[in-house]
Design an enzyme around this catalytic site. Structure first.
Site, short mmCIF file in Angstrom:
data_model
loop_
_atom_site.label_atom_id
_atom_site.label_comp_id
_atom_site.label_asym_id
_atom_site.label_seq_id
_atom_site.Cartn_x
_atom_site.Cartn_y
_atom_site.Cartn_z
N CYS A 78 -15.16 8.08 5.07
CA CYS A 78 -15.21 7.27 3.84
C CYS A 78 -16.53 7.46 3.10
O CYS A 78 -16.55 7.75 1.91
CB CYS A 78 -14.99 5.80 4.18
N CYS A 130 -13.82 8.59 0.51
CA CYS A 130 -13.67 7.61 -0.57
C CYS A 130 -14.86 7.52 -1.52
O CYS A 130 -14.68 7.56 -2.75
CB CYS A 130 -13.44 6.22 0.02
N LYS A 173 -15.85 10.81 -3.37
CA LYS A 173 -14.69 11.09 -4.24
C LYS A 173 -14.72 10.22 -5.48
O LYS A 173 -14.55 10.69 -6.61
CB LYS A 173 -13.41 10.88 -3.42
N TYR A 210 -2.39 12.02 -1.73
CA TYR A 210 -3.58 11.38 -2.30
C TYR A 210 -4.65 12.41 -2.69
O TYR A 210 -5.14 12.44 -3.81
CB TYR A 210 -4.23 10.46 -1.26
N GLU A 262 -5.90 13.54 -6.42
CA GLU A 262 -7.23 13.08 -6.86
C GLU A 262 -8.11 14.27 -7.24
O GLU A 262 -8.74 14.27 -8.31
CB GLU A 262 -7.88 12.25 -5.74
N HIS A 283 -5.88 -12.71 -22.17
CA HIS A 283 -5.61 -11.83 -23.30
C HIS A 283 -6.90 -11.40 -23.98
O HIS A 283 -7.85 -12.20 -24.04
CB HIS A 283 -4.74 -12.61 -24.30
N GLU A 288 -2.38 -8.67 -18.11
CA GLU A 288 -1.52 -9.78 -18.54
C GLU A 288 -0.04 -9.40 -18.52
O GLU A 288 0.83 -10.25 -18.48
CB GLU A 288 -1.93 -10.29 -19.92
#
Ligand code: NDP
Length: 463
Positions: free
Chosen positions: A43, A48, A51, A184, A188, A442, A447
């Protein structure tokens, strides 16, 4: 005198191993950890975190373009790969230091060494040539990119290809890169290199990348890649790779030859168990070399546990951390706690990103749910002035009988940030009526989740 040198010995200093060692030490255990490479694991060191830094770097090219619509003239831009690599390396070194200091501060002894089993309580530290014993041993060795394109299909010249490990350290920016895979990592990196200015071709053996994700998300990513003129070769596999001068040439089953600067394999990852000698401890491995564990992460040896990617359950950092905490509760707090692998959110950091939690529509139907589906696709407000044709997708899969939200799937900017919160309410068992009763914030993309009142369609269970 204690029977063993340590109460707990952790093999591997990645996300899972680090968390387990710190928590066990905090619970009063005498803990040691062996890490043969750098603290932080996949990681932090080659996954992660670097990346995501690359993703940020790659996003600027579109931002510069978008700025025009808002009156900004950005002027000439130039991307410098060595600068990105150097700054990324500096940040990763900082994080690695932090990991190390936190582990040491918890009172854990760190061995910069490779540990292999001698028996269920004894490990040999290979560099030091020293034996250590522990009451409990935790395998948290992670996994690494596979280079094998299937046993019946070992590609000649495959060793000329890189994996994500090397992609983080390339000396020269690959102007033309071929990426094999449709998961993945392939998606990516395809977007990262594309955003940084490379000519990218994605070579995927199936019909549509991201198998297992909701079909609408898969379609949305495919459309977006087409719009970005990212070359996607479907039903395509390498048959041969060779070096010709400074270029690589890849032959595919489609008959063509593609010339490029680098070829990256992102075709899955294999558990790091080779040469750990787990058999000496009576630890059983599965077909892919994964450590087989029960619901409490216990292996076939009573005092040996395993967590994280090496167990090949869900290959995600936060899952490894969760498994680590459950392991410590089970063994050191004497409260048997099984990791909960339901409602685990995840994101694929394409541009824009995909994020998802819960069941895809297809999986929900397969599992016997009749579903109501709520879907919204729209052009994000920001792009009404940039000229971008990018569209976002929001989708809720709802159990038709109970109204429980089974799945939340988003493709668009900020998807991962939104889905993290959706995961909280879904974990609490939220119903569609709870989403409807929530007042919108908003103007946001999020939303949409609370304003989709009209059902798009319903489907009966397929099983
Ligand atoms: P994935 O399992 O996601 O994808 C592997 C891809 O390679 C699939 O598209 C698969 O095709 C293809 N493939 C497998 N074998 C072959 C073969 N022999 N020849 C050609 N193609 C092949 O693996 P990744 O390596 O992308 O990532 C590993 C794991 O790491 C992920 O599953 C994920 O859990 C984790 N990860 C998470 C990230 C995140 O959270 N953002 C980022 C990166 C990794 P097919 O679909 O046909 O089987």
């Amino acid at each position: 005198m204690a029977q063993y040198d340590y109460d707990l010995f952790v093999i591997g200093g990645g996300s899972g191993g680090v968390r387990a060692s710190r928590m066990a030490a905090a619970a009063g255990a005498r803990v040691a950890l062996a890490e043969e490479y750098r603290m932080g694991g996949t990681c932090v060191i080659r996954g992660c975190i670097p990346k995501k830094l690359f993703v940020y770097a790659s996003n600027f090219s579109e931002d510069f373009h978008s700025a025009l619509g808002y009156g900004w003239s950005v002027g000439e831009t130039r991307f410098d790969w060595p600068t990105l690599i150097a700054n990324k390396d500096k940040e990763i070194a900082r994080l690695e230091g932090l990991y190390r200091r936190n582990v040491e501060a918890a009172g854990v002894t760190i061995f910069g060494d490779r540990a292999v089993f001698e028996d269920e309580h004894t490990l040999l530290l290979l560099n030091e040539g020293r034996r250590v014993t522990a009451g409990t041993i935790l395998i948290a060795t992670g996994n690494s990119p596979t280079r094998e394109m299937g046993t019946s299909h070992i590609v000649p010249g495959g060793d000329l290809c890189i994996t994500s490990n090397e992609a983080f350290h390339l000396e020269r920016f690959p102007e033309r890169i071929l990426i094999a895979g449709g998961g993945y990592i392939a998606l990516e990196f395809a977007h990262i290199f594309h955003g940084l200015g490379a000519k990218v071709s994605l070579v995927y053996r199936g019909e549509k990348p991201l198998r297992g994700f909701d079909d609408d998300l898969r379609d949305a990513v495919m459309d977006s890649m087409k719009r970005r003129e990212l070359d996607v070769l479907l039903g395509c596999e390498f048959t041969k790779v060779e070096r010709r001068g400074s270029c690589l040439h890849a032959e595919t089953n489609k008959g063509g030859v593609v010339e490029c600067d680098q070829i990256m394999l992102a075709i899955g990852r294999q558990p790091n168990t080779a040469s750990l000698h787990v058999e000496k401890a009576g630890v059983r491995l599965g077909k892919r070399g994964e450590v087989v564990v029960d619901e409490y992460s216990k292996t076939s040896a009573a005092n040996v546990y395993a967590i994280g990617d090496v167990t090949d359950r869900l290959q995600l950092t936060p899952v490894a951390i969760h498994e680590a905490m459950c392991f410590v509760k089970t063994v050191f707090d004497r409260t048997p706690t099984a990791p909960d692998h339901e409602h685990v959110p995840s994101a694929v950091f394409t541009t824009p990103e995909i994020a998802t939690v819960g069941l895809s529509e297809q999986k929900a139907l397969m599992l016997g749910h009749a579903v109501d589906v709520y879907k919204s696709t729209f052009r994000p407000l920001k792009h009404t002035m940039t000229g971008s044709e990018e569209r976002s997708l929001f989708k809720l899969v709802v159990d038709a009988k109970t109204g429980t939200v089974l799945g939340c799937h988003i493709f668009g900017w900020g998807a991962a940030e939104i889905v993290q919160m959706a995961a909280v309410v879904m974990k609490m068992g939220a119903k569609k009526a709870d989403f409807d009763a929530t007042v919108a914030l908003h103007p946001t993309a999020a939303e949409e989740l609370v304003t989709m009142r009209v059902k798009s369609y319903s489907k009966e269970a397929t099983s």
